[in-house]
Design a protein around this motif. Structure first.
Motif, PDB file in Angstrom:
ATOM      1  N   LEU A   1       0.828  -1.207   0.000  1.00 43.79           N
ATOM      2  CA  LEU A   1       0.000   0.000   0.000  1.00 43.79           C
ATOM      3  C   LEU A   1       0.860   1.253   0.000  1.00 43.79           C
ATOM      4  O   LEU A   1       0.557   2.229  -0.701  1.00 43.79           O
ATOM      5  CB  LEU A   1      -0.926   0.020   1.217  1.00 43.79           C
ATOM      6  N   ALA A   2       1.949   1.238   0.762  1.00 43.55           N
ATOM      7  CA  ALA A   2       2.850   2.399   0.817  1.00 43.55           C
ATOM      8  C   ALA A   2       3.526   2.614  -0.530  1.00 43.55           C
ATOM      9  O   ALA A   2       3.653   3.753  -0.999  1.00 43.55           O
ATOM     10  CB  ALA A   2       3.894   2.204   1.913  1.00 43.55           C
ATOM     11  N   VAL A   3       3.969   1.531  -1.168  1.00 41.33           N
ATOM     12  CA  VAL A   3       4.619   1.649  -2.476  1.00 41.33           C
ATOM     13  C   VAL A   3       3.673   2.302  -3.477  1.00 41.33           C
ATOM     14  O   VAL A   3       4.056   3.200  -4.220  1.00 41.33           O
ATOM     15  CB  VAL A   3       5.092   0.266  -2.992  1.00 41.33           C
ATOM     16  N   ALA A   4       2.424   1.866  -3.488  1.00 44.39           N
ATOM     17  CA  ALA A   4       1.452   2.395  -4.452  1.00 44.39           C
ATOM     18  C   ALA A   4       0.903   3.749  -4.035  1.00 44.39           C
ATOM     19  O   ALA A   4       0.797   4.663  -4.854  1.00 44.39           O
ATOM     20  CB  ALA A   4       0.314   1.404  -4.638  1.00 44.39           C
TER      21      ALA A   4
ATOM     22  N   PHE B   1       4.582   6.223  -2.723  1.00 40.46           N
ATOM     23  CA  PHE B   1       5.688   6.324  -3.673  1.00 40.46           C
ATOM     24  C   PHE B   1       5.241   6.274  -5.127  1.00 40.46           C
ATOM     25  O   PHE B   1       6.024   6.557  -6.035  1.00 40.46           O
ATOM     26  CB  PHE B   1       6.721   5.228  -3.394  1.00 40.46           C
ATOM     27  N   LYS B   2       3.984   5.867  -5.377  1.00 43.77           N
ATOM     28  CA  LYS B   2       3.435   5.760  -6.744  1.00 43.77           C
ATOM     29  C   LYS B   2       4.374   4.959  -7.658  1.00 43.77           C
ATOM     30  O   LYS B   2       4.676   5.350  -8.768  1.00 43.77           O
ATOM     31  CB  LYS B   2       3.192   7.150  -7.352  1.00 43.77           C
ATOM     32  N   ASN B   3       4.841   3.811  -7.129  1.00 45.62           N
ATOM     33  CA  ASN B   3       5.846   3.031  -7.840  1.00 45.62           C
ATOM     34  C   ASN B   3       5.464   1.548  -7.913  1.00 45.62           C
ATOM     35  O   ASN B   3       6.329   0.693  -7.998  1.00 45.62           O
ATOM     36  CB  ASN B   3       7.208   3.203  -7.143  1.00 45.62           C
ATOM     37  N   SER B   4       4.177   1.245  -7.897  1.00 42.57           N
ATOM     38  CA  SER B   4       3.732  -0.136  -7.898  1.00 42.57           C
ATOM     39  C   SER B   4       3.855  -0.755  -9.284  1.00 42.57           C
ATOM     40  O   SER B   4       3.518  -0.130 -10.291  1.00 42.57           O
ATOM     41  CB  SER B   4       2.272  -0.217  -7.440  1.00 42.57           C
ATOM     42  N   SER B   5       4.315  -1.992  -9.311  1.00 45.71           N
ATOM     43  CA  SER B   5       4.377  -2.713 -10.583  1.00 45.71           C
ATOM     44  C   SER B   5       3.057  -3.429 -10.880  1.00 45.71           C
ATOM     45  O   SER B   5       2.903  -4.034 -11.926  1.00 45.71           O
ATOM     46  CB  SER B   5       5.520  -3.729 -10.538  1.00 45.71           C
ATOM     47  N   LYS B   6       2.107  -3.321  -9.973  1.00 45.78           N
ATOM     48  CA  LYS B   6       0.815  -4.009 -10.123  1.00 45.78           C
ATOM     49  C   LYS B   6      -0.211  -3.198 -10.915  1.00 45.78           C
ATOM     50  O   LYS B   6      -1.238  -3.719 -11.311  1.00 45.78           O
ATOM     51  CB  LYS B   6       0.219  -4.320  -8.750  1.00 45.78           C
ATOM     52  N   THR B   7       0.056  -1.899 -11.094  1.00 49.66           N
ATOM     53  CA  THR B   7      -0.879  -1.050 -11.835  1.00 49.66           C
ATOM     54  C   THR B   7      -0.139  -0.327 -12.948  1.00 49.66           C
ATOM     55  O   THR B   7       1.084  -0.175 -12.899  1.00 49.66           O
ATOM     56  CB  THR B   7      -1.536  -0.004 -10.908  1.00 49.66           C
ATOM     57  N   GLU B   8      -0.896   0.122 -13.945  1.00 55.26           N
ATOM     58  CA  GLU B   8      -0.280   0.820 -15.082  1.00 55.26           C
ATOM     59  C   GLU B   8       0.337   2.145 -14.671  1.00 55.26           C
ATOM     60  O   GLU B   8       1.396   2.524 -15.154  1.00 55.26           O
ATOM     61  CB  GLU B   8      -1.331   1.052 -16.172  1.00 55.26           C
ATOM     62  N   THR B   9      -0.317   2.855 -13.769  1.00 57.92           N
ATOM     63  CA  THR B   9       0.175   4.169 -13.353  1.00 57.92           C
ATOM     64  C   THR B   9       1.142   4.091 -12.179  1.00 57.92           C
ATOM     65  O   THR B   9       1.796   5.073 -11.864  1.00 57.92           O
ATOM     66  CB  THR B   9      -1.002   5.076 -12.940  1.00 57.92           C
ATOM     67  N   GLY B  10       1.223   2.940 -11.526  1.00 53.81           N
ATOM     68  CA  GLY B  10       2.058   2.800 -10.345  1.00 53.81           C
ATOM     69  C   GLY B  10       1.378   3.281  -9.081  1.00 53.81           C
ATOM     70  O   GLY B  10       1.926   3.188  -7.996  1.00 53.81           O
ATOM     71  N   ALA B  11       0.158   3.803  -9.217  1.00 56.12           N
ATOM     72  CA  ALA B  11      -0.563   4.363  -8.074  1.00 56.12           C
ATOM     73  C   ALA B  11      -1.459   3.303  -7.436  1.00 56.12           C
ATOM     74  O   ALA B  11      -1.602   2.185  -7.927  1.00 56.12           O
ATOM     75  CB  ALA B  11      -1.401   5.558  -8.525  1.00 56.12           C
ATOM     76  N   LEU B  12      -2.067   3.696  -6.352  1.00 57.11           N
ATOM     77  CA  LEU B  12      -2.970   2.837  -5.611  1.00 57.11           C
ATOM     78  C   LEU B  12      -4.211   2.536  -6.441  1.00 57.11           C
ATOM     79  O   LEU B  12      -4.777   3.422  -7.062  1.00 57.11           O
ATOM     80  CB  LEU B  12      -3.357   3.566  -4.323  1.00 57.11           C
TER      81      LEU B  12
ATOM     82  N   ARG C   1      -8.580  -2.525  -7.197  1.00 59.39           N
ATOM     83  CA  ARG C   1      -8.599  -3.862  -7.809  1.00 59.39           C
ATOM     84  C   ARG C   1      -7.320  -4.628  -7.497  1.00 59.39           C
ATOM     85  O   ARG C   1      -7.356  -5.819  -7.193  1.00 59.39           O
ATOM     86  CB  ARG C   1      -8.810  -3.736  -9.310  1.00 59.39           C
ATOM     87  N   ALA C   2      -6.177  -3.947  -7.569  1.00 65.07           N
ATOM     88  CA  ALA C   2      -4.906  -4.594  -7.244  1.00 65.07           C
ATOM     89  C   ALA C   2      -4.870  -4.989  -5.768  1.00 65.07           C
ATOM     90  O   ALA C   2      -4.358  -6.063  -5.417  1.00 65.07           O
ATOM     91  CB  ALA C   2      -3.746  -3.665  -7.581  1.00 65.07           C
ATOM     92  N   GLY C   3      -5.429  -4.145  -4.906  1.00 63.67           N
ATOM     93  CA  GLY C   3      -5.485  -4.463  -3.482  1.00 63.67           C
ATOM     94  C   GLY C   3      -6.335  -5.690  -3.207  1.00 63.67           C
ATOM     95  O   GLY C   3      -5.966  -6.558  -2.415  1.00 63.67           O
ATOM     96  N   TRP C   4      -7.483  -5.777  -3.872  1.00 62.35           N
ATOM     97  CA  TRP C   4      -8.354  -6.934  -3.697  1.00 62.35           C
ATOM     98  C   TRP C   4      -7.692  -8.200  -4.215  1.00 62.35           C
ATOM     99  O   TRP C   4      -7.853  -9.274  -3.628  1.00 62.35           O
ATOM    100  CB  TRP C   4      -9.696  -6.720  -4.384  1.00 62.35           C
ATOM    101  N   LYS C   5      -6.973  -8.088  -5.334  1.00 64.93           N
ATOM    102  CA  LYS C   5      -6.254  -9.254  -5.851  1.00 64.93           C
ATOM    103  C   LYS C   5      -5.238  -9.744  -4.824  1.00 64.93           C
ATOM    104  O   LYS C   5      -5.089 -10.948  -4.609  1.00 64.93           O
ATOM    105  CB  LYS C   5      -5.532  -8.906  -7.153  1.00 64.93           C
ATOM    106  N   GLY C   6      -4.532  -8.802  -4.210  1.00 59.91           N
ATOM    107  CA  GLY C   6      -3.558  -9.165  -3.189  1.00 59.91           C
ATOM    108  C   GLY C   6      -4.202  -9.860  -2.000  1.00 59.91           C
ATOM    109  O   GLY C   6      -3.679 -10.854  -1.489  1.00 59.91           O
ATOM    110  N   LEU C   7      -5.354  -9.345  -1.560  1.00 61.59           N
ATOM    111  CA  LEU C   7      -6.049  -9.978  -0.445  1.00 61.59           C
ATOM    112  C   LEU C   7      -6.566 -11.367  -0.816  1.00 61.59           C
ATOM    113  O   LEU C   7      -6.546 -12.290   0.007  1.00 61.59           O
ATOM    114  CB  LEU C   7      -7.202  -9.089   0.029  1.00 61.59           C
ATOM    115  N   CYS C   8      -7.009 -11.528  -2.063  1.00 61.34           N
ATOM    116  CA  CYS C   8      -7.453 -12.848  -2.527  1.00 61.34           C
ATOM    117  C   CYS C   8      -6.285 -13.835  -2.531  1.00 61.34           C
ATOM    118  O   CYS C   8      -6.437 -14.996  -2.129  1.00 61.34           O
ATOM    119  CB  CYS C   8      -8.071 -12.760  -3.915  1.00 61.34           C
TER     120      CYS C   8
END
Length: 139
Positions: free
Chosen positions: A42-45, A48-59, A62-69
């Motif tokens: 969550l902090a990375v996204a 820092f807006k540097n997440s590799s899980k989203t196109e923009t790198g932001a929070l 959907r990516a959070g829910w995938k992680g929880l799943c």
């Protein structure tokens, strides 16, 4: 009312813990690592807006829910491993699964630290790259 709530919570908690083979150091550490990984992600996204899980790198929710799943599936694998131990009369399958998932969570925590800009030793980043390459499906 307070006693009913405390008693109900205790009963539910003990049932859940028994399904996973009891509340021991391995389960506690795995859940701790899962929490650290989730919140560092969550902090990375978010910060820092540097997440590799989203196109923009932001929070992104959907990516959070995938992680929880994924984390829920991890716990289901622990439950399955415990039931296998009970079925065949062993006591090591669950522990092996817990250790494997703890290592996976630890790698993810280190990756998140790298995405936050924390300098990591070269040997650590090399080891993570090797493990990631080995975990990718062969094409």
């Amino acid at each position: 009312m307070k006693n009913i709530l405390c008693t109900s919570t205790g009963i539910i908690g003990s049932i859940i813990a028994s399904l996973f083979g009891g509340w021991d150091t391995g389960i506690a550490t795995l859940i701790l690592f899962m929490g650290i990984d989730f919140f560092s992600g969550l902090a990375v996204a978010g910060i820092f807006k540097n997440s590799s899980k989203t196109e923009t790198g932001a929070l992104e929710s959907r990516a959070g829910w995938k992680g929880l799943c994924r984390k829920s599936m991890t716990l289901l694998f622990v439950l399955i491993a415990h039931r296998l131990d009970l079925s065949i009369g062993t006591s090591y399958i669950r522990d092996t699964v817990v250790i494997g998932f703890m290592a996976n969570e630890l790698i993810s925590i280190v990756e998140n630290a790298g995405l936050m800009g924390i300098p990591l030793p070269a040997v650590l980043t090399k080891a993570i790259d090797i493990l990631n390459q080995k975990s990718e499906p062969i094409k």
